[in-house]
Design a protein around this motif. Structure first.
Motif, PDB file in Angstrom:
ATOM      1  N   LEU A   1       0.861  -1.178   0.000  1.00 31.40           N
ATOM      2  CA  LEU A   1       0.000   0.000   0.000  1.00 31.40           C
ATOM      3  C   LEU A   1       0.905   1.238   0.000  1.00 31.40           C
ATOM      4  O   LEU A   1       1.007   1.949   0.988  1.00 31.40           O
ATOM      5  CB  LEU A   1      -0.920   0.017   1.225  1.00 31.40           C
ATOM      6  CG  LEU A   1      -1.867  -1.161   1.397  1.00 31.40           C
ATOM      7  CD1 LEU A   1      -2.610  -1.063   2.731  1.00 31.40           C
ATOM      8  CD2 LEU A   1      -2.870  -1.239   0.241  1.00 31.40           C
ATOM      9  N   ASN A   2       1.577   1.454  -1.114  1.00 29.79           N
ATOM     10  CA  ASN A   2       2.524   2.558  -1.224  1.00 29.79           C
ATOM     11  C   ASN A   2       1.956   3.591  -2.181  1.00 29.79           C
ATOM     12  O   ASN A   2       2.212   3.566  -3.386  1.00 29.79           O
ATOM     13  CB  ASN A   2       3.885   2.049  -1.705  1.00 29.79           C
ATOM     14  CG  ASN A   2       4.951   3.129  -1.678  1.00 29.79           C
ATOM     15  OD1 ASN A   2       4.652   4.311  -1.558  1.00 29.79           O
ATOM     16  ND2 ASN A   2       6.202   2.726  -1.785  1.00 29.79           N
ATOM     17  N   ALA A   3       1.188   4.524  -1.617  1.00 23.37           N
ATOM     18  CA  ALA A   3       0.552   5.543  -2.441  1.00 23.37           C
ATOM     19  C   ALA A   3       1.555   6.544  -2.988  1.00 23.37           C
ATOM     20  O   ALA A   3       1.256   7.256  -3.958  1.00 23.37           O
ATOM     21  CB  ALA A   3      -0.519   6.270  -1.623  1.00 23.37           C
ATOM     22  N   ASP A   4       2.737   6.629  -2.381  1.00 24.35           N
ATOM     23  CA  ASP A   4       3.765   7.538  -2.885  1.00 24.35           C
ATOM     24  C   ASP A   4       4.432   7.012  -4.142  1.00 24.35           C
ATOM     25  O   ASP A   4       5.127   7.763  -4.833  1.00 24.35           O
ATOM     26  CB  ASP A   4       4.839   7.778  -1.813  1.00 24.35           C
ATOM     27  CG  ASP A   4       4.320   8.607  -0.649  1.00 24.35           C
ATOM     28  OD1 ASP A   4       3.251   9.243  -0.806  1.00 24.35           O
ATOM     29  OD2 ASP A   4       4.969   8.613   0.410  1.00 24.35           O
ATOM     30  N   ALA A   5       4.242   5.716  -4.447  1.00 23.84           N
ATOM     31  CA  ALA A   5       4.923   5.110  -5.590  1.00 23.84           C
ATOM     32  C   ALA A   5       3.989   4.788  -6.748  1.00 23.84           C
ATOM     33  O   ALA A   5       4.462   4.448  -7.834  1.00 23.84           O
ATOM     34  CB  ALA A   5       5.645   3.843  -5.154  1.00 23.84           C
ATOM     35  N   GLY A   6       2.666   4.845  -6.517  1.00 22.86           N
ATOM     36  CA  GLY A   6       1.753   4.499  -7.594  1.00 22.86           C
ATOM     37  C   GLY A   6       0.419   4.014  -7.068  1.00 22.86           C
ATOM     38  O   GLY A   6       0.052   4.260  -5.909  1.00 22.86           O
TER      39      GLY A   6
END
Length: 324
Positions: free
Chosen positions: A120-125
């Motif tokens: 859950l990496n919203a900073d990466a995509g």
């Protein structure tokens, strides 16, 4: 005790085997990690031919740490870690809808995964939607597997909590979480520490935020697991002293630090002194018992080496020492 058992007397203190709860087996030398005194690992993301194969082989292989693996990350189409050069083919699986989420979990469970890792990496995509994330959690619960989340970016930690994820793979570091959210985490989840990746000995803003979040999580009763993210950049192979120091900075006592790392029921570690009074003692392993075999751990300034005494051991007896 079986009549043909060997009895070995060691000077020091026996503790359960030491476990790093966050590594990537395709990025590290597992034999060197065992040689440095770590008898168990949780692999939080790797190709199946690495993690899943090792999880099957390792329980009875005295030359390797005991491996429990998640297999590949589960992620949204185009999501983290698809954009990372280190993410080998097969190290992640894209989940397209709720039915696909259930299939992915069932497939990993059938192949021997011991837990499920979601990205859950919203900073990466892109990240998994709420419905897909809940489907992963539900399928994992039915399979009897815990779910661990890499939560990075605004709102992702809370999203994991609301979906029923039971553990964060990293102490949150991108934002200072509000007390009420940390209190909810403390009541329901574990956090794996991975504090030293933020600066590797330098007191960066990310490290300070992570330590602050972990300090409040621990103070509110949250359960902490020692983990380093070994394989992510230049980290020492073995028990990371800087990680232990960061746990101490976050307010964990020597007893709590020991409880976060010395957890393997099937192996043993020998320490030269009392880990209940010295929070760094677990970094000074002198010997291990792994899969029934006793091994000296020889530490030098440059490397760690291990020499194995012949034959398995059924019992280890320590010399008397003060206990607290």
């Amino acid at each position: 005790m079986p009549p043909n058992s060997r009895r070995i007397r060691v000077g020091g203190v026996l503790v359960p085997g030491l476990v790093d709860h966050h590594v990537h087996t395709d990025q590290i030398d597992l034999a060197a990690l065992l040689a440095a005194g770590v008898t168990g690992v949780r692999d939080l993301g790797s190709p199946p031919e690495s993690g899943l194969a090792l999880a099957t082989r390792s329980p009875h292989d005295p030359g390797l740490p005991h491996v429990v693996t998640a297999g590949p990350f589960l992620t949204a189409p185009g999501g983290y870690p698809a954009d990372r050069a280190w993410a080998a083919e097969g190290s992640y699986r894209e989940v397209r809808d709720t039915a696909d989420a259930a299939r992915a979990v069932a497939h990993l469970a059938a192949r021997g995964a011991g837990l499920i890792k979601v990205a859950l990496n919203a900073d990466a995509g892109p990240v998994l939607g709420d419905a897909e994330l809940r489907a992963v959690v539900g399928a994992a619960e039915r399979a009897g597997l815990p779910v661990v989340a890499h939560a990075e970016g605004a709102g992702q930690a809370q999203k994991a909590l609301l979906a029923g994820v039971g553990e964060l793979a990293h102490t949150p570091w991108t934002h200072r979480l509000p007390d009420e959210l940390i209190r909810a985490f403390a009541a329901r989840t574990h956090w794996t520490s991975t504090l030293d990746i933020h600066g590797r000995g330098t007191d960066t803003a990310e490290r300070m935020r992570a330590v602050d979040n972990l300090r409040r999580f621990h103070r509110m009763g949250g359960r902490v697991r020692y983990g380093t993210d070994l394989g992510n950049g230049p980290l020492p192979s073995g028990v990371n002293v800087r990680e232990l120091e960061a746990l101490s900075d976050a307010g964990l006592s020597a007893t709590r630090i020991l409880a976060s790392i010395a957890v393997s029921a099937m192996d043993l570690a020998v320490l030269p002194g009392d880990p209940l009074t010295d929070p760094l003692m677990t970094s000074r392993v002198t010997a291990v018992v792994r899969a029934g075999r006793y091994m000296d751990v020889v530490q030098t300034h440059h490397t760690d080496a291990m020499r194995t005494r012949m034959g398995p051991v059924s019992a280890v007896v320590r010399t008397p020492c003060r206990a607290t």
